[in-house]
Design an enzyme around this catalytic site. Sequence first.
Site, PDB file in Angstrom:
ATOM      1  N   GLU A   1       0.858  -1.190   0.000  1.00  0.00           N
ATOM      2  CA  GLU A   1       0.000   0.000   0.000  1.00  0.00           C
ATOM      3  C   GLU A   1       0.890   1.234   0.000  1.00  0.00           C
ATOM      4  O   GLU A   1       1.792   1.352   0.835  1.00  0.00           O
ATOM      5  CB  GLU A   1      -0.830   0.055   1.284  1.00  0.00           C
TER       6      GLU A   1
ATOM      7  N   ASP B   1      -6.782   5.821  11.407  1.00  0.00           N
ATOM      8  CA  ASP B   1      -5.472   5.324  11.800  1.00  0.00           C
ATOM      9  C   ASP B   1      -5.156   5.582  13.262  1.00  0.00           C
ATOM     10  O   ASP B   1      -5.571   6.590  13.835  1.00  0.00           O
ATOM     11  CB  ASP B   1      -4.391   5.960  10.920  1.00  0.00           C
TER      12      ASP B   1
END
Lengths: 253, 419
Positions: A41, A52
């Site tokens: 990624e 996150d």
Amino acid sequence: MFPKQYEALQVMSHAVVGFPNLDENEKAIAGLVKSGVKLIELQVPFSDPVADGHTLVNACHDALKHGGSVRATLALAEKVCAKHPEATFILMSYLNPLYRYGLQALFEKAASVGIEGLIIPDWPVEEIEPWLPTFDELGLSPILMVTPNTPLERIERIAKASRGMIYVVSRMGVTGHQTQWGEDFQSYLDRIRQYTDLPLAVGFGVRSADDLNALAGKTEVAAFCSKYIEWQRNDGSDVAAEKMEAMIGEVSA
Amino acid sequence: MIRSDNGYFGEFGGRFVPEILLPALTQLEDLFFQLRDEPSFWQEYLTLTQEYSGRPTPLTPLRRLSRQLGGAQIWLKREDLNHSGAHKINNVLGQGLLVQRMGKKRVIAETGAGQHGLATAIMAARLGLEATIYMGDEDIERQYSNVFWMRQLGADVVAVTTGSRTLKDALDEALRDWAASVETTHYVLGTVCGPAPFPEMVAYFQSVIGEEIRQQALQQMDRLPHAIVACVGGGSNAIGAFGAFLDDPEVELVGVEAGGRSLDEGQHSVRLLKGTGETGIAQGYKTLFLQNDDGQLGDTHSIAAGLDYVGVSPILAYLTQTGRVIPDSASDAEVLEAFSLLMKVEGIIPALESAHGLAGGFKRAKAMQPDQNLVINLSGRGDKDIFNIARAFPQAEWTGFLQREALRSKELLAETGGQ
């Protein structure tokens, strides 16, 4: 290339573009490919990454100070996709940087430099569906997320819109904390498999060889990201790649 | 009543959140849509605000100041007289009713100036809920008195040290908490921003302000006001004050944003004026955000922590686009001047946030006629700003007092060992 259903476990890992800096990204990615990571990624750093945990939040903020951006991500993608044809590169971004660039132009550019998939955590399926013809035409795979609290009819809808693979968020919360891989987790995977033949990429809480071994045979892809970024921060990209190689070596085939 | 089109107001609004939060937002939306159509629910809410927060708040004529400025008759809607000292409690009491119906035992909130955090801590104490309040590290320093009270009330105040360490980062952190706790926790979002149904729901609870202004104006002025002015951070007090007048085009609606030090990048929090905010999608919704060419949210500044925010209500973004709401701004310096003026001429201490509305309103009133009426929504009182005001108007006496108080506090701590 994305794995096929029920293929042996592959590891997906991560680069936050600009962390620790743009030159280091290239070296780190080469290290990941050499260590046996098949999917990578490329995360566009964002000022407000709400899905996150602190490891990736801090990496994003550092990356923004070191030139990380959408344009830098596309430039890096162009280089690494050409250099590592054996690896699959996925663009991971929150929606706003892409929206600001212009979604149509961004998707065209990403596809043209060799990006194969997209992970956009704050873009729900309702908003993605109108873009599916564009993605199919460009050969870009939207990889949507399913979470433990997603209702069945929504899993079905997400499965239908997903291409390449489905990202299975292993537990509630944000990235960067431990997960348990018990019976509940298995029935969660079964719940998703009813609606799809796509391979499943499990992320959130994959932090050790033990986790990888627990996932082997259950799922096709394990996303080993926050822990790798911690290694990168603490030990540098070379040592992080060595640790990755050693860990992948510990996974029973 | 302000209603969205499937979560949207024109092109703004929507619900752009990680998948994990969708079930909770849908549940909240279903419950809210069901309750808002029951007249008994609105009555239950009004009774609560009356019994607990002293509503209706008065509409106060500023006779002396209006004469002095020589223009329109100026009136203040006194949201500063709410329990907790600001309009924020309206929304929180309303969401408290929803929390009780959902049976959740924990609430979380983001806060800028601390008024919303304080209101949430008050509601949690009253309903016996656990409360965690996220507040930017920088805002904690600017509004410590509210932090003090939130902790005394039993809330856990978490300092947010990521990003710009202000309101937007507190909102991010609250969303992260919610992603892990959504099944047992309600997120009491404090303003008309964020993912649907929050903008519409917070606007519904805050609409009590405008409904009261309308009734009071008809009684006290014998007509509707010519203009209503409110400060705009996220936009909840403005939407609250404007909501009842959207269909009365003769009533001018003016939103005053924080002009800060200048309109240079990072020096203000103006998003509605041309050339400032740009359409973007972040923090769960689509609106005008201060951002750079790469789509990174920008830094903001305001003398008032409660206006120091990078986005703005999608409802206001839309109403500005249609021309119904007129955007304006007031600089830090203009705000301090308006603050002093109200205090010295009318004996009312406004919050620095609300003083933006005063600055914009006074300017406008001067250009109007004495037979016209202008209402300014005084969203909060200024007690919390004692340290900021002291800094803006330095005095040796205050500094001396702080030194003596610091010494006393240190001695007391040494004696008791913090017990």
